[in-house]
Design an enzyme around this catalytic site. Structure first.
Site, PDB file in Angstrom:
ATOM      1  CE  LYS A  72      62.220  99.459 104.893  1.00 15.66           C
ATOM      2  NZ  LYS A  72      61.058  99.256 104.012  1.00 15.66           N
ATOM      3  CG  ASP A 109      57.005  99.186 103.669  1.00 19.07           C
ATOM      4  OD1 ASP A 109      57.005 100.423 103.497  1.00 19.07           O
ATOM      5  OD2 ASP A 109      58.052  98.522 103.796  1.00 19.07           O
TER       6      ASP A 109
END
Ligand code: ATR
Length: 281
Positions: A72, A109
């Site tokens: 990520k 997210d």
């Protein structure tokens, strides 16, 4: 070439990636909406990441990818542009191959977290109504913090075993964050409107999350980003004392929405059938 049909493709890169639920999530939506597309599990070891990212725009039909551990943060240098949420979180989980072949990155997210609260919390609940007690200071905590700051949370008490990580977050994100020592976690629940666990404690195979809830107001929302088990011990104890609770599955489902829409051209919905399908093994 006439007659060749190139179907839109996306997938999730990670290492390992075998346990990712994203293929189930996107596969469900592809079927539900009758879209001829593919979403694959893409195991990419760290040493292959640069090669994979360079090849991605050249793959016929590839519209983009989700990114999971451990990539990520590592994908950022390969992206021509990232949005402000990805910049603030310091990581990307959703990448789009643009028309010109350049890569655009986002982090969904924060969106997934806040959307799951909006969908699953009691009507009228708002992050702006009171202080937040947040357990953890890792990558997952960053997404939740960005979401809550943007929703107007007046104060976020970052409670972490390694105090210096909580202090570093407070220094980075500003005066609405307050670092709290792990030993003070029970007292830090006083007056909170939301308690959220972003640590791995309470997950299957991990140590339990030990925290006394006595000081938590009965009206406080309790959420756990752990979703294996779906009802963590924290959520079970909170529910037993009358607190509204939101489990961690919603965040996973809602964070997938922007990517699916960007790649496959349809804004997908989160419903009970999807929850059941993603949970089933
Ligand atoms: P993620 O990206 O999922 O947030 P992470 O960055 O490794 O993963 O963060 C894990 C979080 O769980 C951290 O806040 C960690 O606390 P430390 O910063 O002190 O490591 C927390 N955590 C993990 N195991 C823990 C334990 N046994 N007790 C307390 N906190 C724990």
């Amino acid at each position: 070439m006439s007659g060749d049909i190139i179907i839109p493709r996306a997938g999730v890169i990670g290492w390992p990636v075998a346990h990712s639920r994203s293929p189930k999530l996107h596969g469900f939506w592809l079927r539900q909406y009758g879209i001829a597309g593919r979403y694959d599990r893409l195991p990419v070891p760290p040493e292959d990441l640069a090669r994979f990212m360079a090849a991605l725009p050249k793959e016929p039909g590839f519209r983009g990818i989700n990114v999971t551990l451990p990539h990520k943060v590592a994908v950022l240098p390969f992206l021509a542009e990232i949005d402000s949420v990805a910049r603030r979180i310091g990581a990307a989980n959703t990448i789009v191959v643009r028309e010109d072949g350049s890569l655009w990155g986002s982090n969904t997210d924060a969106f997934g977290f806040i959307e799951s609260l909006k969908a699953d919390a009691p009507a009228g609940w708002t992050a702006a109504a009171g202080p937040v007690a947040l357990l953890g200071a890792g990558g997952a905590a960053r997404g939740v913090i960005v979401a809550l700051l943007d929703e107007g949370a007046p104060q976020i008490r970052v409670i972490n075993r390694s105090r210096e990580k909580a202090e570093a977050l407070a220094a980075e994100f500003g005066p609405r964050l307050q670092a709290v020592a792990w030993d003070e976690r029970a007292a830090a629940l006083g007056g909170a409107g939301l308690l959220v666990n972003t640590t791995s404690l309470g997950m299957q195979g991990q140590p339990p999350l030990e925290i006394a809830l006595d000081d938590l107001p009965a009206t406080a929302l309790v959420s756990d980003i752990v979703y294996t088990p779906l009802e963590t011990d924290l959520l079970a104890r909170a529910r037993a004392r009358g607190n509204p609770v939101v489990d961690g599955l919603g965040m996973l489902l809602h964070q997938g929405r922007p990517g699916f829409e960007a790649w496959f051209g349809r804004a997908p919905e989160v419903g009970p059938e999807l929850r059941a399908a993603v949970l089933a093994d």
